[in-house]
Design a protein around this motif. Sequence first.
Motif, short mmCIF file in Angstrom:
data_model
loop_
_atom_site.label_atom_id
_atom_site.label_comp_id
_atom_site.label_asym_id
_atom_site.label_seq_id
_atom_site.Cartn_x
_atom_site.Cartn_y
_atom_site.Cartn_z
N VAL A 77 8.89 2.92 0.77
CA VAL A 77 8.50 1.81 0.85
C VAL A 77 7.13 1.90 1.48
O VAL A 77 6.01 1.30 1.16
N ARG A 78 7.01 2.48 2.82
CA ARG A 78 5.93 2.64 3.60
C ARG A 78 4.68 3.41 2.80
O ARG A 78 3.54 3.07 2.87
N ALA A 79 5.19 4.22 2.14
CA ALA A 79 4.20 5.25 1.34
C ALA A 79 3.41 4.34 0.19
O ALA A 79 2.41 4.61 -0.37
N ASP A 80 4.10 3.28 -0.32
CA ASP A 80 3.70 2.55 -1.16
C ASP A 80 2.77 1.52 -0.79
O ASP A 80 2.14 0.98 -1.90
N ILE A 81 2.83 1.23 0.32
CA ILE A 81 2.06 0.04 0.92
C ILE A 81 0.38 0.71 1.41
O ILE A 81 0.38 1.56 2.05
N PRO A 82 -0.57 0.06 0.52
CA PRO A 82 -1.79 0.46 1.00
C PRO A 82 -1.99 0.34 2.70
O PRO A 82 -1.62 -0.51 3.32
N ALA A 83 -2.92 1.35 3.14
CA ALA A 83 -3.29 1.00 4.41
C ALA A 83 -4.16 -0.06 4.75
O ALA A 83 -4.71 -0.58 3.89
N GLY A 84 -3.88 -0.43 5.88
CA GLY A 84 -4.55 -1.66 6.22
C GLY A 84 -3.84 -3.22 5.76
O GLY A 84 -4.36 -4.14 6.52
N THR A 85 -2.75 -3.07 5.29
CA THR A 85 -2.02 -4.28 4.75
C THR A 85 -1.06 -4.65 5.79
O THR A 85 -0.60 -3.76 6.59
N ARG A 86 -1.29 -6.08 6.07
CA ARG A 86 -0.36 -6.52 7.01
C ARG A 86 1.27 -6.51 6.41
O ARG A 86 1.40 -7.19 5.42
N VAL A 87 1.94 -6.05 7.47
CA VAL A 87 3.68 -5.60 6.71
C VAL A 87 4.44 -6.64 7.46
O VAL A 87 4.30 -6.69 8.76
N ILE A 88 5.41 -7.31 6.95
CA ILE A 88 6.12 -8.43 7.43
C ILE A 88 7.50 -8.08 7.03
O ILE A 88 7.91 -8.05 5.83
N THR A 89 8.59 -7.88 8.04
CA THR A 89 9.89 -7.73 7.63
C THR A 89 10.81 -9.18 7.58
O THR A 89 10.10 -9.84 8.57
N TYR A 90 11.67 -9.35 6.68
CA TYR A 90 12.16 -10.58 6.57
C TYR A 90 13.68 -10.46 6.35
O TYR A 90 14.13 -9.77 5.19
#
Length: 269
Positions: A77-90
């Motif tokens: 999951v982390r590798a698929d998220i572009p750098a600089g994107t705000r990540v929120i777990t829910y």
Amino acid sequence: MRQSVFESEAVSVFKMPGHREDVVFVSFESMIPTRRPDRRGFGEQFFHHRGFTAYHVMPRANEWYHYPEMEAALAAVRADIPAGTRVITYGMSMGAYAAYRFSEPLAADAVIAFSPQYSVDRWRVWWERRWSSEGKSLLWDRQLPRKEAVKYVFYDPLNQDRRHIRRLRKEAELDLVRIYFSGHASIAYVQECGMLESAVLDIAEGCFDIAAFEARLWQQRKTSATYQKMRRRKKTGIFRRLRYVVIEHLLDRRLGAAALQSTTTPPDT
């Protein structure tokens, strides 16, 4: 539109792409009695309709995500998220436990945890009898959350969940959002009051005001079926009834005054 990100016998993760590129959500499924293969991810429809990209983590059973492959799943999951994107777990309950515990490997910027549990280890929470894990592993039970993440924890201080929150506060700094008379069903209470959407969206935008939210929610509480049910439960016995009448009166003075102030204070110029 679902895109598979990770798949194993124990857990699967799929991605629902959205048009927004600044914020992504990673949701974790709660404890449920049966798990149909075609079920939706936690919050899937909500995020999809609002244009957010979301990753939905789906476990095979109510084992509180204690699978060895969770490390690989979260890394995918982390590798698929572009750098600089705000990540929120829910998440909620079991899902909130995962959203909190796995915020570090996901490098989350914020955590939204409704009624999270501190642990399901009987040695650590010997007083907890409401539920337990269907598995025996406790691989991630002591994994600390990401220090840099803002951890919004929604819970009822009048419910047994407060004992979990006390222990969580010893591990990390929490931004507590108090949902009085919700019991464990804090997310249902907020949704019934029509305030779940605004809470999640304000957190996504980084403008969530806890004090104002608590005050508005208190003013809306009587529209919640969950509130009504909890109040009926707390009316049994003379002393129990008197205790909660006094508590509600004090809360009404404090939160009612806060709500009035928020509506009468002119904006800064």
